[in-house]
Design a protein around this motif. Structure first.
Motif, PDB file in Angstrom:
ATOM      1  N   GLU A   1      11.440   2.250   7.599  1.00  0.00           N
ATOM      2  CA  GLU A   1      12.837   2.147   8.031  1.00  0.00           C
ATOM      3  C   GLU A   1      13.762   1.877   6.854  1.00  0.00           C
ATOM      4  OE1 GLU A   1      14.073   2.845  11.088  1.00  0.00           O
ATOM      5  OE2 GLU A   1      12.013   3.504  11.413  1.00  0.00           O
ATOM      6  N   LEU A   2      13.286   1.117   5.890  1.00  0.00           N
ATOM      7  CA  LEU A   2      14.138   0.747   4.749  1.00  0.00           C
ATOM      8  C   LEU A   2      13.938   1.676   3.548  1.00  0.00           C
ATOM      9  CD1 LEU A   2      13.649  -3.123   4.972  1.00  0.00           C
ATOM     10  CD2 LEU A   2      15.547  -1.767   5.862  1.00  0.00           C
ATOM     11  N   TYR A   3      13.166   2.734   3.780  1.00  0.00           N
ATOM     12  CA  TYR A   3      12.765   3.628   2.689  1.00  0.00           C
ATOM     13  C   TYR A   3      13.910   4.088   1.784  1.00  0.00           C
ATOM     14  CZ  TYR A   3      10.560   7.673   0.448  1.00  0.00           C
ATOM     15  OH  TYR A   3      10.079   8.578  -0.461  1.00  0.00           O
ATOM     16  N   PRO A   4      15.096   4.471   2.343  1.00  0.00           N
ATOM     17  CA  PRO A   4      16.173   4.941   1.455  1.00  0.00           C
ATOM     18  C   PRO A   4      16.564   3.922   0.378  1.00  0.00           C
ATOM     19  CG  PRO A   4      16.675   5.488   3.719  1.00  0.00           C
ATOM     20  CD  PRO A   4      15.456   4.608   3.757  1.00  0.00           C
ATOM     21  N   LEU A   5      16.361   2.619   0.665  1.00  0.00           N
ATOM     22  CA  LEU A   5      16.761   1.585  -0.303  1.00  0.00           C
ATOM     23  C   LEU A   5      16.004   1.684  -1.622  1.00  0.00           C
ATOM     24  CD1 LEU A   5      16.987  -1.665   1.891  1.00  0.00           C
ATOM     25  CD2 LEU A   5      18.855  -0.250   1.010  1.00  0.00           C
TER      26      LEU A   5
ATOM     27  N   VAL B   1       4.264  -1.380   7.459  1.00  0.00           N
ATOM     28  CA  VAL B   1       4.486   0.043   7.165  1.00  0.00           C
ATOM     29  C   VAL B   1       5.754   0.526   7.866  1.00  0.00           C
ATOM     30  CG1 VAL B   1       3.541   2.363   7.370  1.00  0.00           C
ATOM     31  CG2 VAL B   1       2.021   0.469   6.824  1.00  0.00           C
ATOM     32  N   PHE B   2       5.961   0.043   9.104  1.00  0.00           N
ATOM     33  CA  PHE B   2       7.164   0.420   9.854  1.00  0.00           C
ATOM     34  C   PHE B   2       8.414  -0.056   9.111  1.00  0.00           C
ATOM     35  CE2 PHE B   2      10.327  -0.622  13.203  1.00  0.00           C
ATOM     36  CZ  PHE B   2      10.593   0.669  13.616  1.00  0.00           C
ATOM     37  N   ALA B   3       8.390  -1.302   8.660  1.00  0.00           N
ATOM     38  CA  ALA B   3       9.539  -1.842   7.922  1.00  0.00           C
ATOM     39  C   ALA B   3       9.772  -1.034   6.655  1.00  0.00           C
ATOM     40  CB  ALA B   3       9.299  -3.312   7.574  1.00  0.00           C
ATOM     41  N   PHE B   4       8.684  -0.707   5.970  1.00  0.00           N
ATOM     42  CA  PHE B   4       8.809   0.103   4.757  1.00  0.00           C
ATOM     43  C   PHE B   4       9.468   1.444   5.068  1.00  0.00           C
ATOM     44  CE2 PHE B   4       7.456   3.287   1.749  1.00  0.00           C
ATOM     45  CZ  PHE B   4       7.523   2.640   0.525  1.00  0.00           C
TER      46      PHE B   4
ATOM     47  N   ALA C   1       0.825  -1.208   0.000  1.00  0.00           N
ATOM     48  CA  ALA C   1       0.000   0.000   0.000  1.00  0.00           C
ATOM     49  C   ALA C   1       0.861   1.262   0.000  1.00  0.00           C
ATOM     50  CB  ALA C   1      -0.941  -0.002   1.200  1.00  0.00           C
ATOM     51  N   GLN C   2       2.093   1.164   0.527  1.00  0.00           N
ATOM     52  CA  GLN C   2       2.967   2.335   0.476  1.00  0.00           C
ATOM     53  C   GLN C   2       3.407   2.592  -0.955  1.00  0.00           C
ATOM     54  OE1 GLN C   2       2.915   4.137   3.169  1.00  0.00           O
ATOM     55  NE2 GLN C   2       1.709   2.399   3.874  1.00  0.00           N
TER      56      GLN C   2
END
Lengths: 170, 397
Positions: free
Chosen positions: B138-142, B133-136, A125-126
């Motif tokens: 935290e790893l967002y820069p990847l 969503v939390f994992a997403f 969903a993100q």
């Protein structure tokens, strides 16, 4: 006494009217995953505010000049979903602590798979900027290209992999 | 005209509206059986197509309602939030969500609804969603670059396909009804004893299906509200039976010099023409802008006379009639349009009617030419006046 579910077309019609009311009154549709995101952002901001402000993902939602992420349209709407779902369950006699799953799966495995599925949905969903409600359903109603692509991707991949996960459900 | 945010409904009030809409949303989801993961997953195994039925019916209902409300002028579709397309992220995200659906048995909205009535598996799903969503995050820069890639903006599906809105609406309805028919056959085959569709009353469903397809056909031939009304006011019979108050160039010149606050010049010419020559205090408005709600504050004040300007007499009249047809009051047109104003005031025309006012008129026009030309030059050096306001509605998940 357990009562029957509503005719799905009638339910779909009512759901469409709710969505239409949201579009007509507020200019935006329904959603769900946005509230989960707000909860995560608010929690991270509460536990580690410095980390949240530095993050390129959370950073745009927190910090000076930003409202509390929980004071948002989507969070109030999802709070309403909890209330509305509860009321419906109460009226139709469906309030019960129970787990559902296919006949061949234990309750504990069902819980694990439910959590994994939830995590995947949260991640997906993100990327898609919304879930089945916000991106697919609302997107289709406002004729957004993204809405149709997301809907086809969700159901397309679901059908392609359904066979491999059949033991979970049938 | 809807939507009523942000003008009529404040941010605070909107939260209450959100709660009420959410209650209705949750109630309908639960009544539809979306609080049951087994039912939801059934759509992928052919034993229960409830999800498809509810989902498509809701999309068709909301879409049809929006199109009809827009056609009758109750809803400004330009102000409705359209979720923008990031093509590749939408596909990848959708595929991941498909896995989530099969493995988890819910989607976020239905899991919250199911958790509300005590489904423990749904509570695990919601918990998993939070972790996801939390994992997403935290790893967002990847995958930050991928996340922002292939951004196409708030594009509409019928434009992407190169067909009209009405034709697309019809196709969507036809596909939905076709899918309902086929899946009902599959469901009865896969599930001989307890398919939900066994309880349907075939006749009622056939009538409803035929009705919605007819609505789809109407959509194909339904012009946009703009095309319909523009054509209407241009017809000869409409022009004969409707009149517009006419303001002469001299009167307008006088009122402009006087800086009367009860006059608003509405310049309906093209932006290029407006950029070359704009009367003092005028706003440039395009026909399509009249069908939104953004100009309502400028156009709806009854005490202010809206002087509509086109390049010539006909353009001015058509545009003024259109404003009247849209329900705006105190509308007038400039006699002869802007070209007449140019040749009467800006380049003063010698009045030669033979009556005793000619001399006075000529003095006025020559003075007016100087004053208004200076006003125009001064205004050009300032910021151009933009009639359209910034859109404020935010949306998305």
């Amino acid at each position: 006494m357990k009562t029957k579910y509503m005719n799905p077309y009638l339910a779909g019609f009512f759901l469409g009217l709710v969505l239409l009311a949201a579009i007509f009154i507020t200019g935006r549709g329904l959603g769900a995953s946005g509230a989960i995101k707000s909860i995560v952002v608010a929690t991270v901001d509460g536990v580690a505010p410095a980390h949240a402000e530095q993050s390129s993902f959370y950073g745009s939602y927190v910090g000076a000049g930003q409202d509390n992420p929980l004071k948002s349209w989507i969070v109030f709407e999802v709070a309403g979903v909890l209330i509305g779902g509860f009321l419906s369950g109460l009226i139709s006699g469906r309030l019960k602590f129970v787990s559902e799953g296919g006949p061949r799966i234990s309750v504990k495995s069902r819980w694990i798979f439910a959590a994994i599925g939830g995590a995947l949905f949260g991640i997906g969903a993100q990327f898609a900027r919304g879930c089945t409600s916000g991106a697919a359903l609302t997107g289709m109603a406002v004729l957004s290209t993204a809405g149709f692509i997301t809907m086809m991707a969700i159901f397309g991949s679901g059908y392609m992999i359904a066979y491999f996960f059949r033991k979970l459900w049938i | 005209m809807g939507p009523f945010v942000p003008e009529l409904i404040s941010d605070q009030m909107n939260l209450i509206v959100a709660l009420l809409i959410g209650i209705a949303f949750g109630f309908v989801l639960e009544q539809a059986g979306f609080s049951s993961s087994r039912r939801l997953a059934g759509v992928f195994y052919g034993y229960d197509f409830t999800v498809l039925r509810v989902f498509f019916t809701a999309a068709v209902t909301a879409m049809s309602g929006s199109l009809l409300l827009a056609y009758f002028g109750y809803l400004d579709l330009q102000s409705v939030y359209v979720n923008p397309t990031w093509l590749m992220p939408a596909i990848v995200g959708g595929v991941i969500m498909g896995f989530g659906f099969i493995i988890g048995g819910y989607c976020p909205g239905t899991s919250i609804c199911a958790a509300a009535i005590g489904k423990i598996d749904a509570m695990f799903f919601v918990g998993g969603g939070i972790l996801g969503v939390f994992a997403f995050g935290e790893l967002y820069p990847l995958y930050h670059t991928f996340y922002e890639s292939t951004a196409l903006g708030p594009i509409k599906v019928f434009d992407s396909l190169g067909i009209s809105q009405g034709l697309f609406a019809f196709i969507l309805i036809a596909v939905a009804v076709g899918a309902f028919t086929i899946t009902t056959m599959i469901e009865k085959r896969a599930n001989k004893s307890s398919a939900p569709s066994l309880e349907f009353k075939p006749l009622k469903h056939k009538i409803a299906g035929a009705g919605i397809i007819m609505l789809g056909v109407v959509f194909i031939f339904m012009p946009s509200r703009q095309a319909h009304l523009t054509e209407k006011v241009q017809s000869a019979s409409y022009g004969a039976s409707h009149s517009v108050k006419i303001i002469s160039p001299d009167e307008l010149a006088y009122r402009i010099i006087d800086k009367e606050s009860s006059v608003q010049v509405v310049d309906m010419r093209l932006p290029e023409q407006f950029a070359t020559l704009a009367l003092p205090g005028s706003v440039n408005v395009q026909v399509k802008d009249l069908f939104g709600k953004e100009l309502t504050p400028i156009l709806s004040d009854r005490r202010v006379v809206k002087v509509v300007i086109g390049q010539n007499e006909d353009e001015s009249r058509t545009a003024a009639l259109l404003l009247q047809e849209l329900g705006y009051e105190n509308v007038a047109m400039l006699q002869g349009g802007l070209e007449n104003f140019q040749h009467t005031i800006l380049i003063p025309k010698i009045a030669n009617t033979g009556n005793r006012w000619d001399a006075g008129v000529n003095i006025f026009r020559s003075n007016a030419s100087t004053v208004i030309s200076k006003m125009i030059a001064d205004a050009k050096n300032k910021q151009p006046k933009i009639a359209k306001q910034e859109k404020k509605i935010q949306g998305g998940c």
